[in-house]
Design an enzyme around this catalytic site. Structure first.
Site, mmCIF file in Angstrom:
data_model
loop_
_atom_site.group_PDB
_atom_site.id
_atom_site.type_symbol
_atom_site.label_atom_id
_atom_site.label_comp_id
_atom_site.label_asym_id
_atom_site.label_seq_id
_atom_site.Cartn_x
_atom_site.Cartn_y
_atom_site.Cartn_z
ATOM 1 N N CYS A 76 0.836 -1.198 0.000
ATOM 2 C CA CYS A 76 0.000 0.000 0.000
ATOM 3 C C CYS A 76 0.873 1.250 0.000
ATOM 4 C CB CYS A 76 -0.954 0.096 1.181
ATOM 5 S SG CYS A 76 -2.118 -1.261 1.274
ATOM 6 N N ARG A 103 3.944 -0.344 -4.778
ATOM 7 C CA ARG A 103 3.674 -0.886 -3.434
ATOM 8 C C ARG A 103 2.331 -1.601 -3.360
ATOM 9 N NH1 ARG A 103 7.185 1.505 0.514
ATOM 10 N NH2 ARG A 103 5.944 0.383 2.018
ATOM 11 N N TRP A 141 -3.104 -2.624 -1.687
ATOM 12 C CA TRP A 141 -2.821 -4.043 -1.894
ATOM 13 C C TRP A 141 -3.731 -4.748 -0.903
ATOM 14 C CZ3 TRP A 141 -1.102 -8.359 0.791
ATOM 15 C CH2 TRP A 141 -0.634 -9.428 0.009
ATOM 16 N N ASN A 198 -2.179 1.520 5.882
ATOM 17 C CA ASN A 198 -1.395 0.387 5.406
ATOM 18 C C ASN A 198 -1.166 -0.517 6.604
ATOM 19 O OD1 ASN A 198 0.477 -1.369 4.294
ATOM 20 N ND2 ASN A 198 2.169 0.100 4.359
ATOM 21 N N GLY A 199 -1.515 -1.794 6.499
ATOM 22 C CA GLY A 199 -1.335 -2.710 7.618
ATOM 23 C C GLY A 199 -2.586 -3.528 7.838
ATOM 24 N N GLU A 254 16.691 -18.319 -8.235
ATOM 25 C CA GLU A 254 16.340 -16.933 -8.547
ATOM 26 C C GLU A 254 15.759 -16.829 -9.963
ATOM 27 O OE1 GLU A 254 15.815 -14.388 -6.984
ATOM 28 O OE2 GLU A 254 16.063 -12.701 -8.317
ATOM 29 N N LYS A 270 12.107 -15.386 -10.714
ATOM 30 C CA LYS A 270 11.891 -14.249 -11.625
ATOM 31 C C LYS A 270 10.852 -14.624 -12.677
ATOM 32 C CE LYS A 270 13.414 -11.141 -10.143
ATOM 33 N NZ LYS A 270 13.896 -11.483 -8.897
ATOM 34 N N GLU A 305 7.293 -14.918 -11.163
ATOM 35 C CA GLU A 305 6.606 -13.716 -10.688
ATOM 36 C C GLU A 305 6.218 -12.754 -11.797
ATOM 37 O OE1 GLU A 305 8.614 -11.269 -7.768
ATOM 38 O OE2 GLU A 305 10.557 -11.553 -8.696
ATOM 39 N N HIS A 352 16.356 -36.992 -9.132
ATOM 40 C CA HIS A 352 15.672 -37.598 -7.985
ATOM 41 C C HIS A 352 14.204 -37.178 -7.903
ATOM 42 C CE1 HIS A 352 19.414 -39.240 -6.481
ATOM 43 N NE2 HIS A 352 19.978 -38.064 -6.762
ATOM 44 N N LYS A 408 5.774 -4.564 -4.010
ATOM 45 C CA LYS A 408 7.233 -4.470 -3.869
ATOM 46 C C LYS A 408 7.715 -4.814 -2.463
ATOM 47 C CE LYS A 408 11.405 -3.344 -5.203
ATOM 48 N NZ LYS A 408 12.107 -4.385 -5.965
HETATM 49 O O1 M6R Z 1 12.610 -5.839 0.332
HETATM 50 P P1 M6R Z 1 13.073 -7.242 0.550
HETATM 51 O O2 M6R Z 1 14.394 -7.523 -0.073
HETATM 52 O O3 M6R Z 1 13.034 -7.654 1.996
HETATM 53 O O4 M6R Z 1 12.008 -8.153 -0.200
HETATM 54 C C1 M6R Z 1 12.037 -9.546 -0.081
HETATM 55 C C2 M6R Z 1 11.131 -10.196 -1.104
HETATM 56 O O5 M6R Z 1 9.789 -9.832 -0.878
HETATM 57 C C3 M6R Z 1 11.513 -9.817 -2.528
HETATM 58 O O6 M6R Z 1 12.843 -10.132 -2.802
HETATM 59 C C4 M6R Z 1 10.600 -10.534 -3.559
HETATM 60 O O7 M6R Z 1 10.851 -11.904 -3.546
HETATM 61 C C5 M6R Z 1 10.817 -9.913 -4.936
HETATM 62 N N1 M6R Z 1 9.569 -9.697 -5.581
HETATM 63 C C6 M6R Z 1 11.661 -10.735 -5.833
HETATM 64 O O8 M6R Z 1 11.813 -10.231 -7.108
#
Ligand code: M6R
Length: 616
Positions: free
Chosen positions: A2, A27, A74, A100-101, A489, A493, A496, A512, A611
């Site tokens: 948010c 956000r 969000w 937010n929260g 990773e 990527k 997501e 396995h 984010k």
């Molecule tokens: O701000 P942070 O590095 O703590 O965020 C951690 C994860 O939420 C963040 O890396 C998330 O996995 C990303 N969307 C990856 O691209």
């Protein structure tokens, strides 16, 4: 999660707020809204979808007032509807709020308020808190020594369980905003004849670089010319005004199609910034200014624990490999969300690290607080200066890569890898790593920006490959040793931003279980650098080929694969093993990016994500 913007000042509030919301859209982007106090009432515009929708809605009505609040949502409580979008107005019309929260005891409070005659239009916990403030505001006597408004907010928050970053307006207090936080970031911008509050500096820097980071359980009262901060218990707070060094251009896209693309291509500069001033004069080790732990104390450490989430956890896993390899000390990594509840035994000389781009991820913050509660020193590797994690850590290392706006983390990730490698060097040089080996290591790290520049030259080739692979629904990423976390990773990527199901596995582990997935419908991306286990990786490739699986091989210069084994080949520069994970991150980022673009996905705002994840 948010985005929050509040404004009181000499200019019209709505244009500034909507502009700020656009900068904070990463956000949360389920819905957006703005409320302005004008002509003796609140004028509200809110709409599901992007801030662009809100802009259209807002243009239909006149928003002239100088005091206002705005929000990008969000969703947590209640679906994505116009009614659930913020701001919310109390049923007596007195209070407007953005939040937010999560207010965990909202149903109990709601029951109480319903009995008192308050009514609700949405399913949100925020509307409940908003009405609770209205309830206390109505009961609050006017007193000479304290704002009735602030007092009502304080009383309400004492009953609220959960987390919040809130900004509130009261109908009969024009020119005043009250804002408070517990668990959700809020920053005050101190301007010339105007005061701003936002969840992120990106919404503030166009007007001022003077900011105050609000702390948990603090309540701030803002007017155009002044601000005061007190605690929830009405204690006085002496504010510290910081200067932010991010400029407005840092959070703009320039000529790129997406922030993710911009941030991938910014990586050489980001790495340079993350290294600047951090090597000893003799060029044999790293040095860090803010660790707050002496070399002598460091030498007593015999074990490290790293906690993080998502991409940052993958950076921790690479760091684990580097510290074990070059400093010969044991490291354990854990999901921050699991660590907190596992209650794992930690030993006396363990040093605890958290990694977080945003410094606001609630799971990471909670893990850090748990480690501190157990009496451990916690150091943070973090990008956003002044974040909650940075402020609560005992010391740490800033990444210095500027704002990362794309939801998919890229430049923050490679800078975390770099800092992890520098840390391994620093610890290694205190132990068995020789002067010469240290110098070679430093030379390698210093070459990382150029190696990444070279890897980026593969972009057009990777774009072509992406066109041929964008229609697949499943993919495997396979790597070994320090490249196994890069395989994880790569899979994250791809998942997501392109919504393709992907798995990351150690290449040899594939046989396995995951090998059952292999067919002509499930391609594999192999991370296959030159080195002692290349032959083993080639054997894994053969196993995939024998089952008709397509192979995209990312190899280092000089590697020759058996004829016809790989369907696609991407070549990256060969380099020192400390830098290899950084170099290999580039093609996996580009591959995911171009596949997502090819599939027409909204790369910077992938569905369901935000984010920084500030709810558990
Ligand atoms: O701000 P942070 O590095 O703590 O965020 C951690 C994860 O939420 C963040 O890396 C998330 O996995 C990303 N969307 C990856 O691209």
């Amino acid at each position: 999660m948010c985005g929050i913007v509040g404004y009181v000042g000499k200019h019209k509030a709505a244009p500034f707020i909507i502009e700020g919301l656009k900068r904070l859209e990463y956000r949360g982007y389920d819905s957006a809204g703005v409320a302005v106090l004008q002509d003796g009432g609140f004028t509200v515009a809110k709409k599901i979808g992007r801030v662009a929708n809100l802009e259209v809605e807002a243009a239909k009505i006149k928003l002239n007032g100088n005091y206002g609040i705005g929000h990008t949502r969000w969703a947590t409580h209640g679906g994505v509807t116009d009614a659930n979008a913020h701001p919310h107005i109390s049923s007596d019309g007195q209070i407007a709020m953005i939040h937010n929260g999560v207010i965990e005891n909202y149903s109990k409070i709601k029951k109480f308020l319903l009995e008192k005659g308050y009514t609700f239009k949405s399913e949100t916990d925020t509307e409940v808190l908003c009405n609770l403030v209205a309830y206390h505001y109505a009961k609050e006597p006017v007193s000479a020594d304290e704002s009735r408004f602030v007092s009502a907010v304080r009383k309400s928050l004492r009953h609220a369980e959960g987390t919040y970053g809130i900004v509130i307006m009261a109908l009969d207090a024009p020119g005043e905003l009250v804002t408070a936080r517990k668990g959700s970031p809020l920053i005050l911008g101190i301007g010339d004849g105007e005061s701003i509050v936002a969840s992120d500096v990106a919404a503030i820097v166009s007007r001022t670089q003077s900011v105050v980071y609000l702390k948990d359980n603090e309540v701030a009262h803002l007017t155009p010319k002044d601000f005061t901060i007190t605690t929830l218990e009405a204690g006085e707070v002496t504010p510290v005004i910081d200067k932010v060094n991010w400029s407005i251009e840092d959070s703009e896209m320039g000529n790129y199609a997406h922030f993710m693309e911009k941030e991938i291509f910014e990586q050489p500069t980001a790495l340079e910034n993350a290294m600047r001033g951090r090597f000893a004069e003799d060029g044999s080790t790293a040095q860090f200014g803010g660790l707050n732990i002496s070399p002598n104390e460091f030498r007593q450490i015999d074990r490290f624990m790293f906690c993080a989430c998502g991409t940052a956890l993958h950076a921790c896993m690479v760091t684990e490999h580097q510290i074990e390899r070059f400093a010969r000390l044991p490291v354990e990594c854990d999901y921050a969300s699991e660590f907190r509840y596992r209650n794992i035994p930690l030993f006396r000389n363990t040093l605890f690290f958290v990694m977080s781009q945003s410094g606001e991820t609630i799971d990471t913050l909670a893990a850090m607080r748990e480690a501190k509660r157990k009496g451990y020193k916690v150091l943070a590797i973090n990008n956003v200066v002044g974040s909650t994690i940075a402020r609560e850590a005992d010391g740490g290392i800033y990444q210095h890569v500027g704002p990362e706006v794309g939801v998919a983390s890229t430049k923050a990730f490679t800078s975390q890898l770099l800092i992890g490698a520098m840390l391994a060097l620093y610890i290694g040089r205190m132990r068995d790593l020789s002067f010469g080996a240290g110098q070679r290591y430093v030379t390698a790290l210093k070459s990382s920006p150029d190696l990444v520049r070279k890897a980026l030259l593969q972009a057009p080739h990777i774009k072509e490959i992406a066109k041929r692979y964008a229609h697949y629904t499943d993919m495997l990423f396979l790597g070994r040793l320090s490249l196994f976390p890069i395989a994880l990773e790569g899979a994250l990527k791809l998942k997501e931003i392109s919504y393709i199901h992907a798995e990351g596995y150690p290449a040899a582990e594939m046989k396995h279980g995951p090998i059952a997935l292999i067919s002509e419908k499930c391609p594999s991306v192999f991370l296959a650098p030159n080195g002692e286990i290349l032959n083993k990786i080639v054997s894994s490739m053969q196993e995939i080929k024998a089952r008709k699986g397509k192979i995209i091989a990312i190899i280092t210069e000089g590697v020759e694969l058996p004829e016809g084994l790989a369907d696609e080949t991407i070549v990256v520069p060969d380099c020192h093993e400390a830098v290899l994970p950084i170099v290999y991150s580039v093609p996996v980022q580009l591959l995911s990016y171009y596949i997502a673009v090819e599939r027409g996905c909204d790369v910077d705002k992938p569905r369901n994500l935000a984010k920084s994840v500030t709810v558990e």
